[in-house]
Motif scaffolding. Structure first.
Motif, PDB file in Angstrom:
ATOM      1  N   UNK B 101       0.830  -1.210   0.000  1.00 50.47           N
ATOM      2  CA  UNK B 101       0.000   0.000   0.000  1.00 50.47           C
ATOM      3  C   UNK B 101       0.867   1.264   0.000  1.00 50.47           C
ATOM      4  N   UNK B 102       2.000   1.162   0.687  1.00 49.14           N
ATOM      5  CA  UNK B 102       2.791   2.360   0.965  1.00 49.14           C
ATOM      6  C   UNK B 102       3.088   3.231  -0.261  1.00 49.14           C
ATOM      7  N   UNK B 145       3.256   5.871  15.470  1.00 53.71           N
ATOM      8  CA  UNK B 145       3.598   6.109  14.064  1.00 53.71           C
ATOM      9  C   UNK B 145       4.799   5.292  13.620  1.00 53.71           C
ATOM     10  N   UNK B 146       5.899   5.321  14.393  1.00 52.05           N
ATOM     11  CA  UNK B 146       7.066   4.539  13.950  1.00 52.05           C
ATOM     12  C   UNK B 146       6.765   3.047  13.886  1.00 52.05           C
ATOM     13  N   UNK B 147       5.859   2.580  14.755  1.00 48.75           N
ATOM     14  CA  UNK B 147       5.521   1.154  14.739  1.00 48.75           C
ATOM     15  C   UNK B 147       4.914   0.781  13.396  1.00 48.75           C
ATOM     16  N   UNK B 148       3.994   1.637  12.947  1.00 49.24           N
ATOM     17  CA  UNK B 148       3.325   1.331  11.679  1.00 49.24           C
ATOM     18  C   UNK B 148       4.290   1.517  10.509  1.00 49.24           C
ATOM     19  N   UNK B 149       5.161   2.508  10.627  1.00 51.68           N
ATOM     20  CA  UNK B 149       6.164   2.678   9.571  1.00 51.68           C
ATOM     21  C   UNK B 149       7.078   1.462   9.508  1.00 51.68           C
ATOM     22  N   UNK B 184       2.017   6.467   6.523  1.00 54.15           N
ATOM     23  CA  UNK B 184       2.040   7.389   7.658  1.00 54.15           C
ATOM     24  C   UNK B 184       0.670   7.410   8.326  1.00 54.15           C
ATOM     25  N   UNK B 185       0.704   7.750   9.595  1.00 53.30           N
ATOM     26  CA  UNK B 185      -0.520   7.746  10.387  1.00 53.30           C
ATOM     27  C   UNK B 185      -0.959   9.196  10.586  1.00 53.30           C
TER      28      UNK B 185
END
Lengths: 238, 315
Positions: B101-102, B145-149, B184-185
């Protein structure tokens, strides 16, 4: 000791972001108020074409151009302000107004306004998306960076509004004795209608509006039919 | 193709030459312009389609994580191994989807498709819930945020290896992750995810209280888990914080935040649901105090059909 459920700093962060968002929206609302005013003034002026013979277009259109100039200025302000923020975060706030502004510009140009010096007052010029962007002094269909621009959808929706307006003009131009205008509009709208058929549309607002073009086509065809039935179509202009 | 057309004089119109097949669009001066626009629009529609598909899958996986987490019975540092394994497996799948998706949601496209990315709310809900069950705290947006990144980078990793193999330089792996686009969140994703977290916490509070006979809190977990000294201290000066207080804190957070202007309607609805969840947990806490005092220590309801809950506590 165990940390608290919610880090005290978190609330402050969330709150300040929300407040920033709210103030951006307020600022946008102010600019959009101005833009809406200029757009509806210009639209009002343009509605006079229905009672103005073609010989007097030049005077009317120069007034319209004045209104459009203000639209363009305000759009510039909007562009400068909105470009500081993610475009699509706030796009829904102005997209209707910008569509209306686009349609005034397209209509004015089609009627012979804003024409290049080489062909003054020529009726029937269609501004492309790029032309519209140039008129407003903003980019179009931006993909590589996040800034204010005019989208394809906005252009097409603006164009459909022009088609509706022209289908009305076809009737009124006949009333004013300008049969050639009705015939020209008929050709133009049919061509655009064929053009819109080329698009692969999804079930959204654009699809809905595009579906409405056929009624404009029919309306104008009826006018041309009435004219041809009575042998009123001017032969030389064909 | 029977019949023929007449012109306005009534004479039959002659067709000049064979006509092209009927649906062959008539070309005119504007056709090329519309063809260009069509290509641009198709690009947009196709991308949206891909995003919606991935989003739906991520939502489903996130929900499965949440169901797994609802089988947890108490708050403690480590999720039970079987549940942690389930969560990890789902997260690995989500990572792959996020990686795909990114590239589609970079830059200007992040907000363009924000409405097709509701899966992120669901993912936030799952991740914040897991975090709560481990630490009894709310993870902040800046931590999440960093977790999802990271997840989107991890999902992309195998691809990177393939890319590196195809290229000359295999040692380039170290540089690759820096360029890998990540999802990104936004603050809205986070806030609406946390709104939903209140519902999950309510459900967790209800089941854990019913099955273990205590209000969930990290103190209770500490006793069972072996943090003996700390637990003893807690008993002396104050009760360990329970989920009732946590719900109150969350509720207060949302009551105090200004209404997000983007979607006031959704905000109002979510807030209402959150309020109800808070009150349900309040009621639980009240019941524990009133009726709990009447029941013998260690008593749990006899739920013969229920899962492992009673067995653990009765020994």
């Amino acid at each position: 000791m165990a940390p608290p459920m919610i880090d005290p700093a978190l609330f402050g962060e969330l709150k300040s972001k929300i407040e920033e968002d709210i103030s951006v929206r307020k600022e946008l609302d102010q600019i959009l108020d101005d833009l809406e005013q200029h757009v509806s003034f210009t639209q009002g002026l343009l509605s006079r074409i229905h009672s103005t013979p073609r010989s007097k277009y030049a005077t009317l259109l120069s007034e319209v151009e004045g209104g459009i100039k203000k639209e363009i200025e305000t759009t510039g302000r909007l562009s400068t302000f909105a470009s500081q923020y993610p475009y699509y975060k706030y796009n829904h706030k102005w997209t209707r107004t910008v569509q209306d502004a686009i349609s005034t510009v397209i209509l004015c140009a089609w009627l012979g306004g804003m024409s290049p010096a080489s062909k003054p007052g020529e009726v029937g010029r269609l501004l492309t998306l790029e032309d519209v962007g140039e008129a407003f002094g903003v980019p179009v269909n931006l993909k590589d960076r996040d800034a204010f621009h005019i989208t394809i959808e906005e252009y097409l929706l603006g164009l459909i509004a022009v088609i509706d307006e022209l289908s009305r003009l076809a009737i009124n131009s006949v009333t004013l004795g300008d049969n050639a205008m009705a015939v020209q509009i008929s050709g133009f709208i049919k061509d655009l209608h064929a053009g819109f058929q080329v698009l692969n549309l999804k079930n959204d607002i654009l699809r809905k509006r595009v579906d409405s073009i056929k009624y404009a086509v029919k309306k104008v065809e009826d006018v041309v039919y009435d004219l041809s039935l009575r042998n009123l179509i001017p032969q030389e202009s064909q | 193709m029977s019949g023929f057309k007449r012109d306005w004089n009534g004479n039959a119109k002659k067709r000049d030459g064979p006509r092209p097949p009927p649906k062959q669009a008539v070309r005119n001066a504007y056709t090329p312009m519309f063809e260009n626009l069509r290509n641009e629009l198709d690009e947009h529609y196709d991308r949206r389609e891909r995003i919606v598909k991935a989003s739906r899958d991520i939502t489903a996986l996130s929900k499965k994580i949440i169901f797994s987490l609802q089988r947890v019975r108490k708050i403690e540092n480590q999720l039970p191994a079987n549940i942690q394994a389930e969560v990890d497996a789902r997260l690995a799948e989500i990572a792959k989807l996020l990686a795909a998706l990114a590239p589609e949601v970079q830059g200007i496209n992040r907000y363009r498709y924000a409405r097709s990315l509701l899966c992120l709310e669901e993912l936030v809900e799952a991740l914040t819930f897991a975090h709560y069950l481990r630490t009894q705290t709310l993870v902040s947006l800046a931590e999440l945020s960093p977790v999802i990144e990271d997840l989107s980078r991890k999902g992309a990793a195998p691809e990177d290896e393939v890319m590196a193999d195809a290229g000359v330089d295999t040692a380039g792996n170290a540089e690759k992750p820096a360029e890998t686009p990540t999802v990104s969140l936004t603050q809205d994703d986070y806030l609406y995810g946390v709104f939903d977290l209140t519902g999950e916490m309510m459900r967790f509070a209800t089941t854990s209280t019913a099955l273990t006979g205590t209000m969930a809190s990290s103190g209770a977990g500490g006793q069972a888990g072996g943090g003996g000294a700390a637990a003893a201290d807690d008993d002396d000066d104050e009760q360990p914080r329970t989920i009732v207080q946590d719900m109150h804190e969350l509720g207060t957070l949302f009551e105090m935040l200004p209404v997000a202007a983007g979607n006031r309607f959704a905000w109002g609805k979510k807030l209402e649901v959150a309020r109800q969840s808070v009150q349900k947990v309040e009621r639980l806490g009240y019941d524990r105090i009133i009726r709990g005092s009447e029941r013998p220590k260690g008593w749990v309801p006899d739920l013969s059909a229920a899962d492992q809950g009673p067995g653990d506590e009765l020994e």
